[in-house]
Write a protein that holds these residues in place. Structure first.
Motif, mmCIF file in Angstrom:
data_model
loop_
_atom_site.group_PDB
_atom_site.id
_atom_site.type_symbol
_atom_site.label_atom_id
_atom_site.label_comp_id
_atom_site.label_asym_id
_atom_site.label_seq_id
_atom_site.Cartn_x
_atom_site.Cartn_y
_atom_site.Cartn_z
ATOM 1 N N GLY A 1 -89.198 -13.128 32.969
ATOM 2 C CA GLY A 1 -90.222 -13.854 32.532
ATOM 3 C C GLY A 1 -90.897 -13.017 31.365
ATOM 4 N N GLY A 2 -91.825 -13.376 30.526
ATOM 5 C CA GLY A 2 -92.703 -12.770 29.690
ATOM 6 C C GLY A 2 -94.067 -12.179 30.098
ATOM 7 N N ALA A 3 -94.316 -11.059 29.684
ATOM 8 C CA ALA A 3 -95.495 -10.432 29.772
ATOM 9 C C ALA A 3 -95.658 -9.564 28.618
ATOM 10 N N PRO A 4 -97.282 -9.262 28.283
ATOM 11 C CA PRO A 4 -97.534 -8.254 27.397
ATOM 12 C C PRO A 4 -97.247 -7.187 27.767
ATOM 13 N N ASP A 5 -96.471 -6.419 27.927
ATOM 14 C CA ASP A 5 -96.297 -5.122 28.158
ATOM 15 C C ASP A 5 -95.404 -4.194 27.464
ATOM 16 N N GLY A 6 -94.580 -4.841 26.456
ATOM 17 C CA GLY A 6 -93.795 -4.126 25.518
ATOM 18 C C GLY A 6 -92.399 -3.895 26.086
ATOM 19 N N LEU A 7 -92.099 -4.506 27.177
ATOM 20 C CA LEU A 7 -90.800 -4.361 27.963
ATOM 21 C C LEU A 7 -89.845 -5.509 27.471
ATOM 22 N N GLU A 8 -88.455 -5.170 27.255
ATOM 23 C CA GLU A 8 -87.448 -6.227 27.318
ATOM 24 C C GLU A 8 -86.916 -6.645 28.641
ATOM 25 N N ARG A 9 -86.926 -7.734 28.788
ATOM 26 C CA ARG A 9 -86.351 -8.502 30.140
ATOM 27 C C ARG A 9 -85.306 -9.493 29.989
ATOM 28 N N ASP A 10 -84.409 -9.469 28.919
ATOM 29 C CA ASP A 10 -83.215 -10.080 28.958
ATOM 30 C C ASP A 10 -82.217 -9.560 29.657
ATOM 31 N N TRP A 11 -81.907 -9.527 31.172
ATOM 32 C CA TRP A 11 -81.132 -8.781 31.630
ATOM 33 C C TRP A 11 -79.983 -9.312 31.251
ATOM 34 N N GLU A 12 -78.815 -8.303 31.477
ATOM 35 C CA GLU A 12 -77.421 -8.736 31.337
ATOM 36 C C GLU A 12 -77.033 -9.527 32.378
ATOM 37 N N ARG A 13 -76.230 -10.467 31.984
ATOM 38 C CA ARG A 13 -75.599 -11.435 33.181
ATOM 39 C C ARG A 13 -74.638 -10.595 34.108
ATOM 40 N N PRO A 14 -74.761 -10.866 35.245
ATOM 41 C CA PRO A 14 -74.136 -10.014 36.365
ATOM 42 C C PRO A 14 -72.549 -10.029 36.223
ATOM 43 N N GLU A 15 -72.115 -11.027 35.626
ATOM 44 C CA GLU A 15 -70.615 -11.279 35.293
ATOM 45 C C GLU A 15 -70.241 -10.677 34.263
ATOM 46 N N ALA A 16 -70.961 -10.147 33.480
ATOM 47 C CA ALA A 16 -70.684 -9.638 32.052
ATOM 48 C C ALA A 16 -69.683 -8.342 31.988
ATOM 49 N N GLY A 17 -70.058 -7.598 33.131
ATOM 50 C CA GLY A 17 -69.333 -6.385 33.241
ATOM 51 C C GLY A 17 -67.895 -6.347 33.491
ATOM 52 N N TYR A 18 -67.568 -7.433 34.364
ATOM 53 C CA TYR A 18 -66.098 -7.432 34.745
ATOM 54 C C TYR A 18 -65.416 -8.330 33.672
ATOM 55 N N ARG A 19 -66.180 -9.332 32.865
ATOM 56 C CA ARG A 19 -65.630 -10.080 31.949
ATOM 57 C C ARG A 19 -65.190 -9.263 30.749
ATOM 58 N N LYS A 20 -65.914 -8.069 30.540
ATOM 59 C CA LYS A 20 -65.477 -7.139 29.426
ATOM 60 C C LYS A 20 -64.237 -6.661 29.775
ATOM 61 N N ASN A 21 -64.002 -5.945 30.963
ATOM 62 C CA ASN A 21 -62.929 -5.350 31.402
ATOM 63 C C ASN A 21 -61.835 -6.338 31.374
ATOM 64 N N GLU A 22 -61.852 -7.440 31.523
ATOM 65 C CA GLU A 22 -60.710 -8.434 31.525
ATOM 66 C C GLU A 22 -60.304 -8.651 30.232
ATOM 67 N N MET A 23 -61.279 -8.828 29.235
ATOM 68 C CA MET A 23 -61.042 -8.835 27.784
ATOM 69 C C MET A 23 -60.249 -7.547 27.193
ATOM 70 N N TYR A 24 -60.812 -6.284 27.696
ATOM 71 C CA TYR A 24 -60.042 -5.340 27.257
ATOM 72 C C TYR A 24 -58.639 -5.237 27.688
ATOM 73 N N ALA A 25 -58.293 -5.559 29.001
ATOM 74 C CA ALA A 25 -57.151 -5.628 29.632
ATOM 75 C C ALA A 25 -56.306 -6.610 28.793
ATOM 76 N N LEU A 26 -56.493 -7.847 28.363
ATOM 77 C CA LEU A 26 -55.597 -8.875 27.469
ATOM 78 C C LEU A 26 -55.747 -8.177 26.190
ATOM 79 N N GLN A 27 -56.432 -7.331 25.726
ATOM 80 C CA GLN A 27 -56.073 -6.639 24.151
ATOM 81 C C GLN A 27 -55.084 -5.660 24.384
ATOM 82 N N TRP A 28 -55.098 -4.955 25.506
ATOM 83 C CA TRP A 28 -53.962 -3.829 25.716
ATOM 84 C C TRP A 28 -52.646 -4.632 26.034
ATOM 85 N N TYR A 29 -52.664 -5.605 26.883
ATOM 86 C CA TYR A 29 -51.499 -6.396 27.061
ATOM 87 C C TYR A 29 -50.891 -6.917 25.908
ATOM 88 N N SER A 30 -52.028 -7.571 24.873
ATOM 89 C CA SER A 30 -51.357 -8.113 23.659
ATOM 90 C C SER A 30 -50.852 -7.046 22.749
#
Length: 224
Positions: free
Chosen positions: A174-203
């Motif tokens: 949620g928003g708050a007037p404190d100057g902090l960013e809170r659009d957290w990375e989705r938890p599955e983003a980490g392993y999705r990146k690794n899967e994408m890199y793996a497919l690139q190497w296989y290609s």
């Protein structure tokens, strides 16, 4: 091998390069896929539940988690203790992200909302941990200034602060007037990146084989 005036005549160095490129692509692809499996398993063990809290943030118990990147920019996650209303206990709140200064010693100014606050977010039973040198926490005491840590856990924060803590870390939303960013990375983003890199190497491995085949086909009788 001949077909329609064409012959398959590979050069030895071409075969060597293709084999090396294919092997490197497969090995690196397997490594990235293994990392994706590790991150997927870690995510499965990470308990997440929506929680609402009411209480007061404690400025003296503020920790900056360094080397956190947000949209390509280096910075910190801000973790702060909250005294929960009516319970006498406290919770660690991961309030958001803030940018790092030009120099490592230039710590960002953190605004702490005054008075009772009502917040909500996701309760995490732990955060990912990174390798760090010993003694980095003991050198920093509560109250003087925000402490800079690499890792955060409930047990570590409790030992450092002396506070009675809830058994989770709240990732504030949620928003708050404190100057902090809170659009957290989705938890599955980490392993999705690794899967994408793996497919690139296989290609790339497949491309090495395809180029070898194409470049080894020449007109019959040219002597090349």
């Amino acid at each position: 091998m001949r077909f329609a005036g064409l012959a398959f005549r590979p050069r030895w160095w071409g075969a060597l390069l293709a084999a090396a490129g294919c092997a490197a692509g497969v090995l690196l692809g397997n490594w990235q896929w293994g990392r994706a499996e590790e991150r997927r398993a870690a995510l499965a063990s990470l308990e997440r539940a929506r929680v609402q809290l009411r209480g007061e943030f404690l400025r003296d118990f503020t920790v900056l988690l360094e080397f956190r990147v947000h949209r390509g920019r280096p910075g910190y996650y801000v973790a702060q203790a909250m005294r929960l209303a009516g319970s006498g206990r406290h919770a660690i709140v991961l309030r958001g992200w803030t940018a790092a200064g030009a120099r490592r010693e230039d710590l960002p100014a953190i605004r702490t909302p005054a008075g009772e606050q009502r917040i909500e977010g996701v309760a995490l039973d732990h955060l990912p941990q990174f390798l760090e040198p010993p003694g980095s926490i003991e050198a920093c005491r509560p109250g003087a200034a925000p402490c800079v840590w690499l890792n955060l856990s409930v047990e570590r924060f409790a030992a450092w602060s002396g506070l009675a803590l809830e058994a989770y870390i709240l990732e504030q939303s949620g928003g708050a007037p404190d100057g902090l960013e809170r659009d957290w990375e989705r938890p599955e983003a980490g392993y999705r990146k690794n899967e994408m890199y793996a497919l690139q190497w296989y290609s790339l491995a497949a491309l090495a084989v395809a180029l070898f085949i194409v470049l080894s086909i020449r007109r019959d009788g040219t002597g090349q």
